[in-house]
Design a protein around this motif. Structure first.
Motif, PDB file in Angstrom:
ATOM      1  N   THR A 178       0.857  -1.115  -0.063  1.00 23.99           N
ATOM      2  CA  THR A 178      -0.082  -0.206  -0.139  1.00 23.99           C
ATOM      3  C   THR A 178       0.977   1.385   0.057  1.00 23.99           C
ATOM      4  O   THR A 178       2.231   1.244   0.311  1.00 23.99           O
ATOM      5  CB  THR A 178      -0.858  -0.052   1.327  1.00 23.99           C
ATOM      6  OG1 THR A 178      -0.316  -0.005   2.395  1.00 23.99           O
ATOM      7  CG2 THR A 178      -1.968  -1.022   0.985  1.00 23.99           C
ATOM      8  N   GLU A 215      -4.039  -7.013   1.789  1.00 28.07           N
ATOM      9  CA  GLU A 215      -3.691  -5.692   1.747  1.00 28.07           C
ATOM     10  C   GLU A 215      -3.544  -5.286   0.069  1.00 28.07           C
ATOM     11  O   GLU A 215      -4.229  -4.054  -0.333  1.00 28.07           O
ATOM     12  CB  GLU A 215      -2.500  -5.106   2.276  1.00 28.07           C
ATOM     13  CG  GLU A 215      -2.597  -4.318   3.290  1.00 28.07           C
ATOM     14  CD  GLU A 215      -1.162  -3.752   3.985  1.00 28.07           C
ATOM     15  OE1 GLU A 215      -0.061  -4.579   3.596  1.00 28.07           O
ATOM     16  OE2 GLU A 215      -0.983  -2.768   4.150  1.00 28.07           O
ATOM     17  N   SER A 259      -3.036   1.540   6.043  1.00 23.87           N
ATOM     18  CA  SER A 259      -3.616   0.180   6.219  1.00 23.87           C
ATOM     19  C   SER A 259      -2.549  -0.676   6.897  1.00 23.87           C
ATOM     20  O   SER A 259      -1.426  -0.634   6.846  1.00 23.87           O
ATOM     21  CB  SER A 259      -3.902  -0.372   4.708  1.00 23.87           C
ATOM     22  OG  SER A 259      -2.396  -0.563   4.249  1.00 23.87           O
ATOM     23  N   VAL A 299      -7.677  -6.566   7.409  1.00 24.23           N
ATOM     24  CA  VAL A 299      -6.869  -5.425   7.388  1.00 24.23           C
ATOM     25  C   VAL A 299      -7.581  -4.218   8.017  1.00 24.23           C
ATOM     26  O   VAL A 299      -8.857  -4.147   7.971  1.00 24.23           O
ATOM     27  CB  VAL A 299      -6.385  -4.767   5.796  1.00 24.23           C
ATOM     28  CG1 VAL A 299      -5.694  -3.703   5.919  1.00 24.23           C
ATOM     29  CG2 VAL A 299      -5.630  -6.049   5.028  1.00 24.23           C
TER      30      VAL A 299
END
Lengths: 275, 275
Positions: free
Chosen positions: A93, B217, B238, B246
């Motif tokens: 991410t 994720e 996250s 998550v």
């Protein structure tokens, strides 16, 4: 006054001397700084190091922030750390910025690592037999395949992202970058490859003897201070475990440790404490 | 594809903006670096800060070594930390060198603090009614009464040594020195006096919303990255909690947080994830 006792712990831990190799942990994690996640990874690392006679010297937790990460990395190198274990923030991410931050801190560019990508795709296929990889997964793997140039991979059997290791700082420091998910971190730390980067045992060894003492630290402070003055090459530490419970730990070369332990015992006896 | 869901956590944590006050923890403890003692103190501190809307920014563990301690203290000041909470190594034994190291790091001399000594003697007498204080205890208290000049005391109801606090670095930093014994540390952190040194709440507040997401994720990486790009003043993080679990955490001013959360929800719905 027979209110306390001393006895020897039967187990003697033999520790190797590891020259001047300083070992540091740089943990990246907002969650840890908020008190929401416990950093059990670094405890696991410390225990593993200790089993090899190595000690963690500094342990720093910083937020997922590029400047914080690269600054602390620089400080470890500046202070001559030979091993720096960075962990956390390796995921797919946008807030997983550890790899990029380390690369910038080292002045190294990120490059697409074909081998890394291939390994991750293989793992994905193994975990999702017969499925077509969705675009979200592919772009995640793609991002995670950008690693600092010249860094090597350490296989992560418990997750997607691969562990990374690089020799930096003109050959003076080894930097690991490991995922923060505990199962993945532990798996990598116990690989042969990771272990092989750690300093080797050599001939000289360090002996540790622990002496449990029932009483307050103040009762033994003067005694330990005097013995420490007479044995400057060894370490004498005292660690309260509870209101009337202290562990005295003597660390150093075997001969001096044994002599210091005898002297501590004699002095405490003289002061009226029983064995 | 209804394999995941999003829901809002009902509790909204309102956090204060605390200007630029950086808060750091400097923990002194060989035992922690060996993995033998867990540093639950700093977790307690982090939780306490969070309840006031404050965040710990850096958490450093160093050995009981004067140079390591004073160097890290200097770095906190250099980096503009307004609050530095030092803990551990305040006891009476020769290896308790934290107070001395901090004083040297600050270029402040140690002075015998009459009030500190008196308080400790009173506590000792309360704990040992009718007894005469042995020389070992007296010399321990004597050592612990040497504190950095101009530092103030914070009462420790659960142990002998007193907590210390000083305004240093030309008024830019507040340094606390607290005992590492958990009961004593916690007692001092929860005193009114300690709390009063922390930055105050002000009008502006920060909202945090957590969105649990069942999935990996990588499934949300692209979505979160895009929303983050559109809302530069808020933080979108996250945090994997398990293989298919998550937490997305959105932090910032209320209006933008709500808009970003709506956008994340819309995008994830479009991508085929159910509420």
């Amino acid at each position: 006054m027979k209110r306390s006792f001393i006895r020897y712990i039967s187990v003697q831990v033999h520790m190797e001397e590891h020259g001047d190799t300083l070992i540091g942990a740089l943990v990246v994690g907002n969650e840890i700084l908020l008190g929401k996640t416990r950093d059990t990874n670094t405890i696991f690392l410390a225990e593993n190091l200790l089993r090899r006679g190595l000690k963690l010297r500094r342990w720093v937790v910083v937020p997922d922030n590029e400047r914080d990460i690269s600054r602390e990395l620089s400080r470890f190198m500046e202070d001559g750390y030979g091993i720096i274990v960075v962990s956390g923030g390796m995921g797919p991410t946008h807030d997983d910025i550890t790899v990029r931050s380390i690369a910038r801190g080292l002045g190294i560019s990120l490059g697409f690592n074909e081998k890394c990508y291939r390994r991750m795709v293989e793992k994905w296929k193994r975990n999702n037999p017969g499925k077509k990889m969705p675009e979200t997964a592919r772009s995640g793997l793609d991002k995670m395949a950008y690693v600092p140039a010249d860094f090597d991979l350490i296989e992560n059997e418990n997750g997607m992202v691969e562990g990374l290791v690089g020799v930096v700082n003109g050959g003076r420091s080894i930097v690991f970058i490991l995922p923060g998910v505990p199962g993945e971190y532990r798996g990598i730390v116990t690989t042969r490859k990771f272990q092989d980067y750690l300093p080797r045992k050599d001939a000289s060894s360090v002996t540790i003897i622990e002496i449990p003492f029932r009483g307050k630290e103040s009762m033994i402070a003067a005694c330990l201070g005097e013995v420490q003055k007479r044995f400057r090459d060894i370490d004498i530490g005292s660690y309260p475990q509870g209101p009337m419970n202290v562990v005295i730990r003597v660390t150093g070369d075997r001969e001096n440790v044994m002599r210091a332990v005898d002297e501590i015992r004699d002095r405490l006896r003289e002061a009226g404490f029983s064995d």
